[in-house]
Design an enzyme around this catalytic site. Structure first.
Site, PDB file in Angstrom:
ATOM      1  N   GLU A 111       0.822  -1.264  -0.166  1.00 30.97           N
ATOM      2  CA  GLU A 111      -0.035   0.079  -0.195  1.00 30.97           C
ATOM      3  C   GLU A 111       1.020   1.240  -0.211  1.00 30.97           C
ATOM      4  OE1 GLU A 111      -4.263  -0.766   2.120  1.00 30.97           O
ATOM      5  OE2 GLU A 111      -2.194  -1.231   3.312  1.00 30.97           O
ATOM      6  N   GLU A 131      -3.860  -9.595   3.475  1.00 33.57           N
ATOM      7  CA  GLU A 131      -4.615  -9.084   4.603  1.00 33.57           C
ATOM      8  C   GLU A 131      -5.673 -10.160   4.988  1.00 33.57           C
ATOM      9  OE1 GLU A 131      -2.657  -5.058   3.530  1.00 33.57           O
ATOM     10  OE2 GLU A 131      -3.179  -6.847   2.465  1.00 33.57           O
TER      11      GLU A 131
END
Length: 248
Positions: A111, A131
């Protein structure tokens, strides 16, 4: 600073993430130091190069958020947007951000890379968002930035099925734009920074702002930015130099 190693040059700043003992896991201290860095770069705009470091197990950009801290976070922490706020701030820096990726860029590390304007890599890069395998989601920009960068079908493979991209795969979908051998990666990032620095700084900054403006703001935002640049002394100097050169 402890989590970051900073090298300054006249037109760029090279920042190495430096927590090799935990594979550059992004913890609160690293976030705080990145905020300090942004304070400086917002006041004194320079190109930012972000890279990782070498560990006992090889090169790493960032393995994600620090799980030992993430394990203890509650709903109030999620609503604070600890990582998403710093990644938004990095994405909004006045001058371009270059992520030089080597080794793993996973979870929050991916990210962070998505928040950069340029991503260049080595052949040993592995990038993805695992995730959901940990019972959470990529809430620091991964769900929407990745979709914007590579399109929904591939983003779903990464975000919902845990697909990890190799360097050539990331290059094929333009998630990274260049692949260099590890020993040449930083040199390539600096070369890119030097290319950017030959452009007019104000024009680069305004172009970046216009590119990030919402669709409904166009064409007004384009025209306002151009109006500013049309009155810039640098515009006249550069255009005069161009016209003089062409007369020879």
């Amino acid at each position: 600073m402890k989590a970051l190693l900073i090298e300054e040059a006249p037109t760029y700043v090279h920042v190495r993430l430096n927590r090799p003992e935990v594979r550059n896991a992004i913890d609160q201290q690293m976030v705080d130091e990145l905020h300090e860095l942004c304070d400086t770069l917002e006041r004194e705009p320079k190109i930012l190069i972000l890279s990782g470091c070498e560990t006992e197990k090889g090169a790493i950009f960032a393995s994600g958020a620090d799980i030992s801290q993430l394990r203890e976070r509650r709903n109030i922490d999620a609503l604070r947007g600890i990582n998403s706020r710093i990644f938004r701030r990095i994405a909004a820096l006045p001058m371009p951000v270059i992520a030089a990726l080597d080794g793993f860029a996973l979870g929050g590390g991916a990210e962070l890379a998505f928040a950069a304007d340029f991503r260049i890599a080595t052949p040993r890069v592995r990038i993805g968002n695992p995730e959901t395998g940990l019972g959470i989601l990529a809430a620091a920009g991964g769900t929407w930035r990745l979709t914007e960068l590579v399109g929904e079908p591939i983003a779903k493979q990464i975000l919902l099925a845990g697909r990890i991209l190799k360097a050539e795969e990331a290059l094929a979908i333009h998630l990274v734009t260049e692949i260099h051998e590890p020993e040449n990666l930083i040199e390539a990032a600096i070369e890119l920074a030097n290319k950017i620095s030959t452009q007019d700084s104000l024009a680069v900054q305004l172009t970046k702002k216009v590119m990030h403006a919402p669709r409904e703001a166009h064409p007004m935002v384009d025209e306002l930015a151009q109006a500013i640049l049309f009155e810039s002394p640098e515009k006249y100097a550069r255009m005069d130099a161009f016209l003089t050169k062409n007369k020879k």
